[in-house]
Write a protein that holds these residues in place. Structure first.
Motif, PDB file in Angstrom:
ATOM      1  N   ASP A  20       0.821  -1.222   0.000  1.00  0.00           N
ATOM      2  CA  ASP A  20       0.000   0.000   0.000  1.00  0.00           C
ATOM      3  C   ASP A  20       0.853   1.269   0.000  1.00  0.00           C
ATOM      4  O   ASP A  20       0.645   2.169   0.832  1.00  0.00           O
ATOM      5  CB  ASP A  20      -0.945   0.014   1.223  1.00  0.00           C
ATOM      6  CG  ASP A  20      -1.791  -1.245   1.331  1.00  0.00           C
ATOM      7  OD1 ASP A  20      -2.123  -1.821   0.293  1.00  0.00           O
ATOM      8  OD2 ASP A  20      -2.120  -1.630   2.472  1.00  0.00           O
ATOM      9  N   ASP A  36      -8.435   3.315   3.507  1.00  0.00           N
ATOM     10  CA  ASP A  36      -7.656   3.884   2.395  1.00  0.00           C
ATOM     11  C   ASP A  36      -7.959   5.365   2.182  1.00  0.00           C
ATOM     12  O   ASP A  36      -8.220   5.815   1.054  1.00  0.00           O
ATOM     13  CB  ASP A  36      -7.938   3.117   1.091  1.00  0.00           C
ATOM     14  CG  ASP A  36      -7.587   1.640   1.158  1.00  0.00           C
ATOM     15  OD1 ASP A  36      -7.160   1.183   2.228  1.00  0.00           O
ATOM     16  OD2 ASP A  36      -7.729   0.962   0.142  1.00  0.00           O
ATOM     17  N   THR A  72      -7.180  -7.195  -4.069  1.00  0.00           N
ATOM     18  CA  THR A  72      -5.724  -7.093  -3.904  1.00  0.00           C
ATOM     19  C   THR A  72      -4.995  -8.381  -4.299  1.00  0.00           C
ATOM     20  O   THR A  72      -3.796  -8.489  -4.153  1.00  0.00           O
ATOM     21  CB  THR A  72      -5.381  -6.650  -2.465  1.00  0.00           C
ATOM     22  OG1 THR A  72      -4.031  -6.211  -2.429  1.00  0.00           O
ATOM     23  CG2 THR A  72      -5.592  -7.766  -1.458  1.00  0.00           C
ATOM     24  N   ARG A 125       2.959  -8.683  -0.060  1.00  0.00           N
ATOM     25  CA  ARG A 125       2.889  -7.568  -1.013  1.00  0.00           C
ATOM     26  C   ARG A 125       4.036  -6.594  -0.768  1.00  0.00           C
ATOM     27  O   ARG A 125       4.244  -6.139   0.351  1.00  0.00           O
ATOM     28  CB  ARG A 125       1.523  -6.897  -0.892  1.00  0.00           C
ATOM     29  CG  ARG A 125       0.384  -7.871  -1.220  1.00  0.00           C
ATOM     30  CD  ARG A 125      -0.981  -7.315  -0.896  1.00  0.00           C
ATOM     31  NE  ARG A 125      -1.058  -6.882   0.486  1.00  0.00           N
ATOM     32  CZ  ARG A 125      -1.993  -6.076   0.953  1.00  0.00           C
ATOM     33  NH1 ARG A 125      -2.928  -5.610   0.167  1.00  0.00           N
ATOM     34  NH2 ARG A 125      -1.994  -5.735   2.220  1.00  0.00           N
TER      35      ARG A 125
END
Ligand code: 6LW
Length: 498
Positions: free
Chosen positions: A12, A119, A199, A271
């Motif tokens: 992110d 977010d 995601t 990630r």
């Protein structure tokens, strides 16, 4: 460009520019310190400078469930200070932090009211009006789990209160989980960029533009403007991006994974953060395809505990770590006498670890447990971890997969012992079995005493990947104490991608 921009569990990403300096922030979930920050002067090489969350109370770090905690920061510089919005998911909720020096200290975090979701982006128009645009995934109340699409409110930044009811915004092309919105003013137009598709492998970036921060927004004809879905690109899950301008053009940072295997694939590191250049055509951004930089040098780091623990050392749901002290070249971890027999199964293990940042990695710790119990563990979460434990005269390799546990034991030599965990990427060799080829790596668990290596077990690494665990994080490996006091005087990390 150099890729990954930041390797290991750093999802992110968000970037802001201040003069010739660039700052990058990432998510950290239930780990402490939280919301890691990086600095760059060339917008390509990123060095850690600290964290937003360095104190108890800034997040509900002690109580957030696995998968909760610090989700998806947006970092911006405005009006002489840094602003960082992040959702403490399933904890305090959406928060606004500020700082004049991004290396710290950051504020305590102001809870946003009237902007429930995740977010959160923050942007200001020329009149100084503040817009918070976010993904309306409700994580509290009766409607928990409902997704309202992309939402926006104008915000009073002094109180954290929304100045109006949330309005629905352009939410992509209809793919699942519209999220990660960022709002930009570029040459008199406003752009709303989002991630959609989830995601996982379907992730991608879509964008729209309009005359004002509130829209109306028209969707780019080429949406999603970037995705690696259904390709055999070595980087998958590409999405959740932030766009910024440099002296030489535009760039974006985005998250991605590097899964291994065959048809179905598994990403050991979770990630990571990638970066690429952006050009413009017909008033729309065009994202330059990127690849993983070949032949990146590996690293070898030895920690001999001759100073305080650096920012790379993480604890789980613990912002105080009073049970972990560094003195005279030793890290001492004092076990919780009331802790469970398998402490890595607990939500609050007395554990200090660091990220696996390379696909090939070896962690080794020289430890002494006295009459206690402790060891080295590599974990995704409390239901998925592999341990090498010393205690009761034995060295034991343990694999924990949800309710299943398996152990392999050998007699422990006396005195200090080096316990190690090694992730070995799967490489096809003639005669490999399909099931071997279909995984990402093998994890070797063992110890060294008197110069002799003993391998206790080799375990398929797929069970410690973001794809299997569904945790949002990545592999973290470190030392822990189950009983008594565990002394560690040397910790080695050697990592290499190839
Ligand atoms: C984050 C959301 C997502 O809030 O996963 O990729 C969530 N995207 O945008 C946690 O990282």
């Amino acid at each position: 460009m150099l890729n990954p921009a930041v390797s290991g569990f750093y999802p992110d990403p968000s970037v802001c520019r201040v003069g010739d300096d660039y700052y990058l922030a990432c998510s950290s979930f239930e780990y402490f310190p939280g919301v890691p920050l990086f600095h760059s002067t060339d917008a390509e090489h990123w060095a850690p400078i600290g964290h937003v969350v360095t104190r108890k109370g800034q997040l509900s770090i002690e109580t957030v469930p696995t998968g909760g905690g610090a989700w998806a920061p947006t970092i911006r510089f405005h009006d002489g200070q840094f602003w960082l919005l992040v959702a403490d998911a399933l904890g305090r909720g959406p928060l606004l932090f500020t700082a004049t020096d991004p290396a710290g200290e950051w504020s305590d975090g102001l809870r946003l009211e009237g902007a429930n979701g995740i977010d959160h982006d923050i942007a200001w128009d020329a009149d100084g009006v503040c817009y918070v645009t976010y993904s309306g995934l409700l994580l509290e109340g009766d409607d928990m789990g409902r997704h309202l699409g992309i939402q926006q409110v104008r915000l009073d930044t002094a109180t954290g209160k929304a100045l109006e009811e949330p309005r629905s915004m352009w939410s992509g092309t209809g793919l699942k989980f519209p999220e990660a919105p960022h709002l930009y003013e570029v040459d008199g137009r406003w752009y709303l960029m989002i991630a959609e598709g989830g995601t996982e492998r379907g992730h991608g970036i879509s964008i729209s533009r309009g005359p004002s921060p509130m829209g109306p927004f028209e969707s780019a004809p080429a949406n999603p403007i970037y995705s690696h879905r259904s390709t055999s690109h070595t980087v998958q899950n590409a999405g959740h991006a932030d766009l910024f301008r440099t002296d030489t053009g535009w760039q974006l940072v985005l998250l991605g994974t590097r899964p291994g295997g065959m048809s179905q694939m598994f990403a050991p590191l979770g990630r990571e953060t990638f970066q690429t250049r952006v050009t413009w055509a017909d008033g729309w951004p065009v994202v330059e395809p990127f690849v993983v930089t070949p032949d990146r040098p590996g690293i070898e780091v030895t920690t001999e505990f001759d100073g305080p623990l650096g920012g790379e050392w993480l604890t789980i749901r613990d912002a105080v770590r009073e049970w972990a002290t560094v003195t005279d070249g030793h890290l001492s971890i004092v076990a919780d006498p009331a802790g469970p027999a398998i402490v890595m199964d607990s939500a609050h293990p007395r554990f200090v670890g660091r990220r696996q940042e390379h696909l090939g990695a070896r962690f080794a710790a020289r430890i002494e447990v006295g009459d206690g119990v402790g060891g080295l563990a590599i974990r995704y979460d409390e239901r998925h971890h592999y341990d090498v434990e010393v205690g009761g005269g034995a060295v034991t390799a343990r694999v924990r997969l949800d309710q299943l546990e398996h152990v392999w034991s050998a007699t422990a030599p006396s005195g200090p012992i080096v316990v190690w965990i090694e992730a070995v990427p799967m490489t096809p060799t003639p005669g490999s079995e399909f099931l071997d080829l279909s995984t990402c790596d093998n994890v070797r668990l063992g110890f060294t005493a008197d110069g002799v290596d003993t391998e206790l077990a080799v375990m398929d690494g797929r069970y410690l990947t973001s794809d299997v665990t569904s945790s949002f994080t990545g592999r973290i490996c470190g030392v822990y104490a189950t009983r008594g006091t565990v002394e560690v005087d040397r910790f080695e990390y050697a990592g290499r991608d190839a």
